[in-house]
Design an enzyme around this catalytic site. Structure first.
Site, short mmCIF file in Angstrom:
data_model
loop_
_atom_site.label_atom_id
_atom_site.label_comp_id
_atom_site.label_asym_id
_atom_site.label_seq_id
_atom_site.Cartn_x
_atom_site.Cartn_y
_atom_site.Cartn_z
CB CYS A 130 10.16 -26.98 11.47
SG CYS A 130 9.94 -28.14 12.80
CG HIS A 158 11.72 -29.28 8.16
ND1 HIS A 158 12.74 -29.05 9.05
CD2 HIS A 158 10.71 -29.85 8.88
CE1 HIS A 158 12.36 -29.45 10.25
NE2 HIS A 158 11.14 -29.94 10.18
CG ASN A 182 12.39 -32.19 12.89
OD1 ASN A 182 12.88 -31.06 12.81
ND2 ASN A 182 11.09 -32.40 12.78
O1 UT7 Z 1 9.12 -30.94 11.93
C1 UT7 Z 1 7.77 -30.65 12.00
C2 UT7 Z 1 6.97 -31.55 11.21
N1 UT7 Z 1 7.06 -32.91 11.65
C3 UT7 Z 1 6.81 -33.84 10.79
O2 UT7 Z 1 6.60 -33.51 9.66
C4 UT7 Z 1 6.72 -35.28 11.22
C5 UT7 Z 1 5.55 -35.93 10.52
N2 UT7 Z 1 5.25 -37.30 10.88
C6 UT7 Z 1 6.10 -38.34 10.71
O3 UT7 Z 1 7.22 -38.17 10.33
C7 UT7 Z 1 5.57 -39.73 10.94
O4 UT7 Z 1 4.17 -39.68 11.09
C8 UT7 Z 1 6.19 -40.46 12.17
C9 UT7 Z 1 7.63 -40.82 11.88
C10 UT7 Z 1 6.11 -39.56 13.39
C11 UT7 Z 1 5.43 -41.77 12.46
O5 UT7 Z 1 5.40 -42.58 11.30
P1 UT7 Z 1 4.03 -43.28 10.85
O6 UT7 Z 1 4.34 -44.13 9.71
O7 UT7 Z 1 3.04 -42.17 10.63
O8 UT7 Z 1 3.69 -44.18 12.09
P2 UT7 Z 1 2.41 -44.14 13.03
O9 UT7 Z 1 2.45 -42.94 13.91
O10 UT7 Z 1 1.18 -44.39 12.23
O11 UT7 Z 1 2.67 -45.42 13.89
C12 UT7 Z 1 2.68 -46.71 13.31
C13 UT7 Z 1 2.96 -47.72 14.40
C14 UT7 Z 1 2.10 -47.51 15.64
O12 UT7 Z 1 1.81 -48.80 16.18
P3 UT7 Z 1 0.37 -49.47 15.93
O13 UT7 Z 1 -0.62 -48.51 16.50
O14 UT7 Z 1 0.25 -49.59 14.43
O15 UT7 Z 1 0.50 -50.75 16.66
C15 UT7 Z 1 3.01 -46.78 16.59
O16 UT7 Z 1 2.69 -47.02 17.94
O17 UT7 Z 1 4.32 -47.56 14.84
C16 UT7 Z 1 4.34 -47.40 16.26
N3 UT7 Z 1 5.46 -46.54 16.60
C17 UT7 Z 1 6.69 -47.02 16.85
N4 UT7 Z 1 7.18 -48.27 16.84
C18 UT7 Z 1 8.47 -48.42 17.12
C19 UT7 Z 1 5.47 -45.19 16.71
N5 UT7 Z 1 6.71 -44.79 17.06
C20 UT7 Z 1 7.47 -45.91 17.14
C21 UT7 Z 1 8.81 -46.14 17.43
N6 UT7 Z 1 9.28 -47.40 17.41
N7 UT7 Z 1 9.67 -45.13 17.73
#
Ligand code: UT7
Length: 344
Positions: free
Chosen positions: A131, A271, A301
């Protein structure tokens, strides 16, 4: 012979060399026609529009057609940027394509773009900084121009991420989209231009965001395909944390080098990975919300294309005018990061 250095019109331009500035003389972008909404994703994986919107800020993303490749999108963006710059194909000296989704492992996508736009004189290569690739490309182009090796360089960020996204993994498939953006860089006398670019990397955290299959470590086999190793993987939470820290420090370093403050910036183009990352970076930099440019609600993204598309939109929508100061700041797999300050 006089030893007095010439006086520069732009006193902030650290890279001025005998009155020459590296200017962005045109930008252009291309996104595929098909928009995929969060509601469509609800039908593919266990997710909701509410979750995607509140956790990322993304509402829809563009998806390239089956027969539309990274080089096609890159060439379209390049042609638009060249038109905006008033540059013809035979004037282009160098094509740099930043991408993690090349048409194929080799030859480079930049060579395919060269053929598509008819820039037969140009040298061409791909660069891979995920990215952060567009900022890496700007810095490399600047060095070639300042060294007088080349006069006209086009830098393209282009991705068909839909081809490497695991459409069964809700953690990642909701985040990414396809598209391309391009900037034409040329030397100009005592003009506005790229004031500085900062690049950084930390290979010790390569595992946070990577695609295990397809390279020399794990060539394609029936087993690797069955194990879904040819799709990107990300540890979201950890990546998020590093993204905020790295973008804040890259932006701070770029501004320090130019002796400028956040409040001097007309527009900050981060970004476009996650709205919460953008807000956290903005908060830590003490930026006003109206300084931040955001379009990830419509594109998600798009990796190397992200700030390139956003820069084009900021210019075409009138958010940036000639003479405005603009900060670009990026973060990606590698880990990599970067920032650039431009006097538009
Ligand atoms: O471009 C390169 C750099 N990339 C980035 O900078 C991306 C960085 N990361 C992020 O943007 C975020 O971490 C995400 C958007 C990917 C995820 O957000 P989060 O608040 O960190 O969520 P998480 O991964 O901690 O997941 C929270 C919950 C989980 O469920 P449990 O374990 O709490 O029951 C996930 O399984 O949300 C669940 N989850 C979803 N639920 C519904 C993860 N993806 C989804 C989804 N829909 N699409």
């Amino acid at each position: 012979m006089s030893t007095t250095r010439p006086k520069f019109k732009n006193p902030r331009a650290k890279h001025d060399f005998k009155g020459r500035t590296v200017s962005i003389t045109g930008v252009g972008a291309y996104v595929p026609a098909k928009a995929m909404t969060n509601f469509e994703l609800e039908k593919i994986v266990d997710t909701t529009d509410e979750w995607i919107t509140s956790r990322t800020g993304i509402k829809e993303r563009r998806i390239a057609a089956k027969d539309e490749f990274t080089s096609d999108m890159a060439a379209r963006a390049a042609q638009r940027a060249m038109k905006a710059a008033g540059v013809t194909a035979d004037q282009v000296d160098l094509i740099i394509v930043a991408t993690i989704t090349p048409d194929m492992v080799f030859p480079s996508t930049a060579c395919l773009v060269q053929q598509k736009i008819g820039a037969n004189r140009a040298a061409a290569f791909d660069l891979e900084a995920a990215c952060s690739g567009f900022i890496y490309g700007l810095e490399i182009a600047q060095q070639f121009i300042m060294s007088r090796t080349y006069d006209t360089v086009i830098v393209i960020g282009a991705e068909k991420l839909s081809s490497v996204v695991d459409w069964t993994d809700r953690n990642t498939c909701v985040l990414f989209g396809d598209g391309a953006g391009c900037a034409v860089l040329q030397s100009r006398s005592n003009s506005h231009g790229l004031l500085t670019a900062v690049m950084g990397a930390d290979g010790s955290k390569a595992e946070l965001l990577h695609m295990p299959g397809g390279g020399s470590r794990c060539p394609a086999t029936t087993q690797s395909v069955n194990a879904r190793l040819h799709f990107l993987r990300m540890e979201g939470k950890e990546t998020f944390k590093h993204a905020v820290q790295a973008m804040v420090s890259a932006a701070t370093e770029a501004l320090r080098r130019c002796d400028l403050k956040v409040s001097d910036m007309k527009c900050i183009i981060p970004h476009q990975a996650n709205r919460r990352i953008i807000d956290a970076v903005g908060d830590r930099l003490n930026a006003r919300p109206d300084q931040l440019f955001i379009n990830l609600d419509r594109y998600g993204n798009t990796s190397a294309a992200s700030v390139a598309i956003a820069l084009d939109e900021a210019v075409s929508s009138g958010r940036i005018h000639r003479g405005d100061l603009v900060l670009l700041v990026v973060f990606g797999a590698g880990l990599t990061w970067g920032a650039a300050v431009i006097e538009w």
